[in-house]
Scaffold this motif. Structure first.
Motif, PDB file in Angstrom:
ATOM      1  N   GLN A   1       0.822  -1.198   0.000  1.00  0.00           N
ATOM      2  CA  GLN A   1       0.000   0.000   0.000  1.00  0.00           C
ATOM      3  C   GLN A   1       0.858   1.252   0.000  1.00  0.00           C
ATOM      4  N   PHE A   2       0.227   2.380  -0.328  1.00  0.00           N
ATOM      5  CA  PHE A   2       0.849   3.693  -0.220  1.00  0.00           C
ATOM      6  C   PHE A   2       0.293   4.363   1.029  1.00  0.00           C
ATOM      7  N   ASN A   3       1.152   4.978   1.820  1.00  0.00           N
ATOM      8  CA  ASN A   3       0.736   5.715   3.004  1.00  0.00           C
ATOM      9  C   ASN A   3       1.009   7.196   2.771  1.00  0.00           C
ATOM     10  N   PHE A   4       0.058   8.035   3.139  1.00  0.00           N
ATOM     11  CA  PHE A   4       0.167   9.485   2.975  1.00  0.00           C
ATOM     12  C   PHE A   4       0.232  10.143   4.345  1.00  0.00           C
ATOM     13  N   TYR A   5       1.194  11.066   4.498  1.00  0.00           N
ATOM     14  CA  TYR A   5       1.391  11.785   5.757  1.00  0.00           C
ATOM     15  C   TYR A   5       1.539  13.275   5.479  1.00  0.00           C
TER      16      TYR A   5
ATOM     17  N   THR B   1      -0.389  -0.721  -5.113  1.00  0.00           N
ATOM     18  CA  THR B   1       0.987  -0.340  -5.395  1.00  0.00           C
ATOM     19  C   THR B   1       1.149  -0.020  -6.885  1.00  0.00           C
ATOM     20  N   ASN B   2       0.058   0.345  -7.529  1.00  0.00           N
ATOM     21  CA  ASN B   2       0.071   0.691  -8.940  1.00  0.00           C
ATOM     22  C   ASN B   2       0.563   2.134  -9.086  1.00  0.00           C
ATOM     23  N   ILE B   3       1.650   2.320  -9.805  1.00  0.00           N
ATOM     24  CA  ILE B   3       2.258   3.640  -9.964  1.00  0.00           C
ATOM     25  C   ILE B   3       1.345   4.578 -10.753  1.00  0.00           C
TER      26      ILE B   3
ATOM     27  N   ASP C   1      -1.908   4.690 -10.562  1.00  0.00           N
ATOM     28  CA  ASP C   1      -2.866   5.206  -9.578  1.00  0.00           C
ATOM     29  C   ASP C   1      -2.233   6.303  -8.733  1.00  0.00           C
ATOM     30  N   LEU C   2      -0.981   6.099  -8.342  1.00  0.00           N
ATOM     31  CA  LEU C   2      -0.285   7.104  -7.540  1.00  0.00           C
ATOM     32  C   LEU C   2      -0.110   8.404  -8.329  1.00  0.00           C
ATOM     33  N   GLU C   3       0.241   8.294  -9.603  1.00  0.00           N
ATOM     34  CA  GLU C   3       0.388   9.494 -10.442  1.00  0.00           C
ATOM     35  C   GLU C   3      -0.916  10.274 -10.527  1.00  0.00           C
ATOM     36  N   GLU C   4      -2.013   9.566 -10.725  1.00  0.00           N
ATOM     37  CA  GLU C   4      -3.302  10.238 -10.820  1.00  0.00           C
ATOM     38  C   GLU C   4      -3.692  10.872  -9.491  1.00  0.00           C
ATOM     39  N   LEU C   5      -3.474  10.152  -8.395  1.00  0.00           N
ATOM     40  CA  LEU C   5      -3.771  10.701  -7.066  1.00  0.00           C
ATOM     41  C   LEU C   5      -2.985  11.971  -6.800  1.00  0.00           C
ATOM     42  N   LEU C   6      -1.690  11.931  -7.081  1.00  0.00           N
ATOM     43  CA  LEU C   6      -0.853  13.099  -6.821  1.00  0.00           C
ATOM     44  C   LEU C   6      -1.222  14.281  -7.703  1.00  0.00           C
ATOM     45  N   SER C   7      -1.605  14.027  -8.940  1.00  0.00           N
ATOM     46  CA  SER C   7      -2.018  15.140  -9.805  1.00  0.00           C
ATOM     47  C   SER C   7      -3.309  15.774  -9.290  1.00  0.00           C
ATOM     48  N   LEU C   8      -4.227  14.970  -8.781  1.00  0.00           N
ATOM     49  CA  LEU C   8      -5.470  15.501  -8.219  1.00  0.00           C
ATOM     50  C   LEU C   8      -5.202  16.279  -6.932  1.00  0.00           C
ATOM     51  N   ILE C   9      -4.295  15.779  -6.111  1.00  0.00           N
ATOM     52  CA  ILE C   9      -3.977  16.444  -4.842  1.00  0.00           C
ATOM     53  C   ILE C   9      -3.207  17.736  -5.102  1.00  0.00           C
ATOM     54  N   GLU C  10      -2.209  17.681  -5.989  1.00  0.00           N
ATOM     55  CA  GLU C  10      -1.377  18.855  -6.255  1.00  0.00           C
ATOM     56  C   GLU C  10      -2.141  19.961  -6.977  1.00  0.00           C
ATOM     57  N   ALA C  11      -3.234  19.628  -7.635  1.00  0.00           N
ATOM     58  CA  ALA C  11      -4.044  20.659  -8.292  1.00  0.00           C
ATOM     59  C   ALA C  11      -4.674  21.592  -7.259  1.00  0.00           C
TER      60      ALA C  11
ATOM     61  N   LYS D   1      10.488   3.753 -11.257  1.00  0.00           N
ATOM     62  CA  LYS D   1      10.274   4.852 -12.203  1.00  0.00           C
ATOM     63  C   LYS D   1       8.782   5.147 -12.357  1.00  0.00           C
ATOM     64  N   TRP D   2       8.497   6.421 -12.718  1.00  0.00           N
ATOM     65  CA  TRP D   2       7.141   6.813 -13.057  1.00  0.00           C
ATOM     66  C   TRP D   2       6.749   6.118 -14.344  1.00  0.00           C
ATOM     67  N   GLU D   3       5.480   5.804 -14.512  1.00  0.00           N
ATOM     68  CA  GLU D   3       5.015   5.161 -15.741  1.00  0.00           C
ATOM     69  C   GLU D   3       5.009   6.131 -16.918  1.00  0.00           C
ATOM     70  N   SER D   4       4.530   7.356 -16.698  1.00  0.00           N
ATOM     71  CA  SER D   4       4.391   8.282 -17.820  1.00  0.00           C
ATOM     72  C   SER D   4       5.646   9.119 -18.053  1.00  0.00           C
ATOM     73  N   LYS D   5       6.331   9.514 -16.988  1.00  0.00           N
ATOM     74  CA  LYS D   5       7.480  10.410 -17.117  1.00  0.00           C
ATOM     75  C   LYS D   5       8.788   9.672 -17.381  1.00  0.00           C
ATOM     76  N   LYS D   6       8.834   8.408 -17.058  1.00  0.00           N
ATOM     77  CA  LYS D   6      10.017   7.549 -17.235  1.00  0.00           C
ATOM     78  C   LYS D   6      11.223   8.004 -16.417  1.00  0.00           C
ATOM     79  N   GLY D   7      11.008   8.861 -15.444  1.00  0.00           N
ATOM     80  CA  GLY D   7      12.073   9.272 -14.538  1.00  0.00           C
ATOM     81  C   GLY D   7      11.908   8.560 -13.210  1.00  0.00           C
ATOM     82  N   TYR D   8      12.953   8.570 -12.412  1.00  0.00           N
ATOM     83  CA  TYR D   8      12.885   7.924 -11.109  1.00  0.00           C
ATOM     84  C   TYR D   8      11.992   8.710 -10.151  1.00  0.00           C
TER      85      TYR D   8
END
Length: 107
Positions: free
Chosen positions: A38-42, A63-65, A67-77, A92-99
């Motif tokens: 799981q991912f934990n948010f603090y 642990t799907n990356i 899902d994490l990317e989408e969650l973070l984009s919604l939160i950071e908006a 690595k990120w799925e879309s950005k291909k960076g670590y």
């Protein structure tokens, strides 16, 4: 629970903790828990000379990356905070291909 609902839940818990105080740093920390899968948010609140406060916000049973990317984009908006990662060394990120988090150097 969808990613939109999860993001809304995290935001509903994080926004009341975010008080615009002088000389206080706020960060959102995302931790990969490999044992519970799981991912934990603090929310981290740091003020020099005071105790650092870490408040658990939510955990996501995935642990799907992507899902994490989408969650973070919604939160950071809505919540413009620095995001800190732990437990993501070498992943690595799925879309950005960076670590997400750089692998530790082997000296």
């Amino acid at each position: 629970m969808t990613n939109q609902q999860t993001a809304r839940l995290i935001l509903d818990r994080a926004i009341p903790l975010f008080k615009r105080e002088y000389n206080v740093q706020y960060r959102l920390k995302v931790v990969l828990d490999p044992y519970d899968h799981q991912f934990n948010f603090y929310m981290i609140r740091f003020k020099p000379g005071h105790i650092t406060r870490v408040t658990p916000l939510h955990h996501v049973k995935s642990t799907n990356i992507l899902d994490l990317e989408e969650l973070l984009s919604l939160i950071e908006a809505e919540l413009k905070l620095t995001v800190v990662f732990a437990g993501f060394e070498g992943i690595k990120w799925e879309s950005k291909k960076g670590y997400i988090q750089r692998p530790k150097r082997k000296d």
